[in-house]
Scaffold this motif. Structure first.
Motif, PDB file in Angstrom:
ATOM      1  N   SER A   1       9.114   8.671  18.158  1.00 43.28           N
ATOM      2  CA  SER A   1      10.107   9.692  17.827  1.00 43.28           C
ATOM      3  C   SER A   1      11.358   9.582  18.690  1.00 43.28           C
ATOM      4  CB  SER A   1       9.507  11.100  17.990  1.00 43.28           C
ATOM      5  OG  SER A   1       9.084  11.310  19.327  1.00 43.28           O
ATOM      6  N   ASP A   2      11.297   8.816  19.816  1.00 44.58           N
ATOM      7  CA  ASP A   2      12.491   8.595  20.626  1.00 44.58           C
ATOM      8  C   ASP A   2      13.256   7.356  20.159  1.00 44.58           C
ATOM      9  OD1 ASP A   2      10.707   6.677  21.398  1.00 44.58           O
ATOM     10  OD2 ASP A   2      10.866   7.044  23.547  1.00 44.58           O
ATOM     11  N   ASN A   3      12.891   6.864  18.950  1.00 41.06           N
ATOM     12  CA  ASN A   3      13.547   5.710  18.311  1.00 41.06           C
ATOM     13  C   ASN A   3      13.336   4.401  19.070  1.00 41.06           C
ATOM     14  OD1 ASN A   3      14.627   7.157  16.092  1.00 41.06           O
ATOM     15  ND2 ASN A   3      16.321   7.899  17.381  1.00 41.06           N
TER      16      ASN A   3
ATOM     17  N   HIS B   1       2.742   4.036   7.841  1.00 39.71           N
ATOM     18  CA  HIS B   1       1.883   5.217   8.006  1.00 39.71           C
ATOM     19  C   HIS B   1       2.460   6.049   9.144  1.00 39.71           C
ATOM     20  CE1 HIS B   1      -1.641   7.782   8.230  1.00 39.71           C
ATOM     21  NE2 HIS B   1      -1.663   7.588   9.537  1.00 39.71           N
ATOM     22  N   ASN B   2       2.579   7.337   8.908  1.00 34.53           N
ATOM     23  CA  ASN B   2       3.098   8.247   9.923  1.00 34.53           C
ATOM     24  C   ASN B   2       1.949   9.042  10.546  1.00 34.53           C
ATOM     25  OD1 ASN B   2       5.829   7.566   9.469  1.00 34.53           O
ATOM     26  ND2 ASN B   2       5.922   8.974   7.721  1.00 34.53           N
ATOM     27  N   LEU B   3       1.846   8.971  11.858  1.00 31.79           N
ATOM     28  CA  LEU B   3       0.886   9.820  12.563  1.00 31.79           C
ATOM     29  C   LEU B   3       1.645  10.681  13.557  1.00 31.79           C
ATOM     30  CD1 LEU B   3       0.270   8.664  15.695  1.00 31.79           C
ATOM     31  CD2 LEU B   3      -0.898   6.890  14.426  1.00 31.79           C
TER      32      LEU B   3
ATOM     33  N   GLY C   1       5.553  13.649  18.901  1.00 34.36           N
ATOM     34  CA  GLY C   1       6.312  13.609  17.656  1.00 34.36           C
ATOM     35  C   GLY C   1       5.738  12.598  16.682  1.00 34.36           C
ATOM     36  N   LYS C   2       6.520  12.301  15.633  1.00 35.90           N
ATOM     37  CA  LYS C   2       6.059  11.392  14.584  1.00 35.90           C
ATOM     38  C   LYS C   2       6.183   9.946  15.033  1.00 35.90           C
ATOM     39  CE  LYS C   2       8.652  10.591  11.010  1.00 35.90           C
ATOM     40  NZ  LYS C   2       9.393  10.770   9.741  1.00 35.90           N
ATOM     41  N   VAL C   3       5.133   9.156  14.745  1.00 35.59           N
ATOM     42  CA  VAL C   3       5.137   7.719  15.009  1.00 35.59           C
ATOM     43  C   VAL C   3       4.977   7.007  13.674  1.00 35.59           C
ATOM     44  CG1 VAL C   3       4.011   5.794  16.177  1.00 35.59           C
ATOM     45  CG2 VAL C   3       4.141   8.027  17.304  1.00 35.59           C
ATOM     46  N   CYS C   4       5.916   6.149  13.350  1.00 34.91           N
ATOM     47  CA  CYS C   4       5.854   5.359  12.130  1.00 34.91           C
ATOM     48  C   CYS C   4       5.308   3.980  12.483  1.00 34.91           C
ATOM     49  CB  CYS C   4       7.240   5.242  11.499  1.00 34.91           C
ATOM     50  SG  CYS C   4       7.289   4.174  10.038  1.00 34.91           S
ATOM     51  N   LEU C   5       4.197   3.589  11.854  1.00 37.29           N
ATOM     52  CA  LEU C   5       3.597   2.295  12.175  1.00 37.29           C
ATOM     53  C   LEU C   5       3.279   1.527  10.897  1.00 37.29           C
ATOM     54  CD1 LEU C   5       0.258   2.393  11.599  1.00 37.29           C
ATOM     55  CD2 LEU C   5       0.317   3.815  13.636  1.00 37.29           C
ATOM     56  N   PHE C   6       3.193   0.219  11.030  1.00 37.33           N
ATOM     57  CA  PHE C   6       2.776  -0.665   9.936  1.00 37.33           C
ATOM     58  C   PHE C   6       2.205  -1.938  10.542  1.00 37.33           C
ATOM     59  CE2 PHE C   6       7.185  -1.535  10.870  1.00 37.33           C
ATOM     60  CZ  PHE C   6       7.277  -2.914  10.875  1.00 37.33           C
ATOM     61  N   LEU C   7       1.495  -2.709   9.746  1.00 37.37           N
ATOM     62  CA  LEU C   7       0.860  -3.938  10.206  1.00 37.37           C
ATOM     63  C   LEU C   7       1.650  -5.142   9.719  1.00 37.37           C
ATOM     64  CD1 LEU C   7      -2.925  -3.191   9.496  1.00 37.37           C
ATOM     65  CD2 LEU C   7      -1.625  -2.769  11.591  1.00 37.37           C
TER      66      LEU C   7
ATOM     67  N   ARG D   1       1.486   2.240  24.477  1.00 40.53           N
ATOM     68  CA  ARG D   1       2.682   3.071  24.655  1.00 40.53           C
ATOM     69  C   ARG D   1       2.933   4.000  23.462  1.00 40.53           C
ATOM     70  NH1 ARG D   1       3.416  -1.913  26.746  1.00 40.53           N
ATOM     71  NH2 ARG D   1       3.940  -2.757  24.706  1.00 40.53           N
ATOM     72  N   ILE D   2       2.063   3.923  22.491  1.00 48.05           N
ATOM     73  CA  ILE D   2       2.259   4.688  21.263  1.00 48.05           C
ATOM     74  C   ILE D   2       2.195   6.190  21.490  1.00 48.05           C
ATOM     75  CG2 ILE D   2      -0.169   4.773  20.545  1.00 48.05           C
ATOM     76  CD1 ILE D   2       0.774   4.108  17.707  1.00 48.05           C
TER      77      ILE D   2
END
Length: 239
Positions: free
Chosen positions: A55-57, A114-116, A90-96, A84-85
């Protein structure tokens, strides 16, 4: 455990969502379940990376190692919470991103996003210092150790009590110490005892009263009174 499934359409779906807290690093991990093959790419022979934007970009990437055993037919990978995730709430956007083939010209397969949510946690540093928690932890560890030592001592005492005889018994022409009417040890051969064995309690009129003189509990009587004791024929013990 927070579990994310990679579907055949490359979408990432949370099948077991759970709350993840800021700076959590040991309670759990994020589990990824992947098919062995996707779009003719052998994922089991590929290198798997998880890319994420917090969320801190700030963006980062971690490599995922595949566990040796399948989980319900899927490859299983874990992303430790030490990553470090979880540093920022806040929101974390992740993908493989899955790399296979020639390192100079790899085949790259990317999944959907996927947003967690990393839940914020109150900062207690101003109220409770680490040194206080460390002292409490040491005290609790010492208490736990004392409890274990007491438990071990009680078990040893109980084991010792099982070995303390409570009576005498004759078995197979041998005089034994006994416990719960069971003979203990090798005992003494009655044929080798020249004198009768007398349990003398003549000075005590009350059978329930403890004997003040413990030395006269067992007497080897030198008298030759065969009328009262015959050790060779009947092995009689006189009380």
């Amino acid at each position: 455990m927070y579990t994310i499934l990679l579907n055949d359409d490359k979408s990432l779906i949370a099948t077991e969502p759970q709350t993840i807290y800021q700076n959590e690093n040991a309670a759990d991990s994020i589990r990824f379940l992947l098919p062995e093959t996707l779009d003719e790419v052998s994922i089991s022979k590929s290198t798997i990376f998880v890319s994420y934007i917090r969320s801190d970009n700030r963006a980062d990437v971690d490599r995922l190692d595949v566990l040796p055993e399948l989980y319900n037919g899927y490859l299983e990978c874990h992303l430790k919470m030490a990553s470090r995730i979880t540093q920022v709430p806040g929101k974390v956007c992740l993908f493989l991103q899955i790399y296979s083939g020639d390192p100079d010209r790899p085949t790259i397969l990317k999944t959907g996003e996927h947003n967690l949510i990393v839940a914020a946690h109150n900062n207690m540093d101003h109220y409770i210092a680490d040194i206080q928690l460390s002292a409490l932890y040491r005290m609790q560890t010492n208490i736990n150790q004392l409890k274990m030592d007491q438990s071990d001592l009680a078990a040893a005492q109980e084991e010792m009590r099982e070995e303390i005889p409570d009576d005498l018994i004759i078995a197979e022409r041998r005089l034994h110490l006994s416990k719960d009417e069971n003979p203990m040890g090798e005992g003494i051969d009655l044929d080798k005892i020249d004198d009768p064995v007398l349990f003398d309690d003549s000075g005590n009129d009350d059978p329930d009263k403890p004997d003040d003189n413990q030395d006269d509990v067992i007497l080897f009587d030198p008298s030759d009174d065969s009328s009262s004791v015959d050790t060779h024929d009947n092995e009689v013990i006189t009380f």
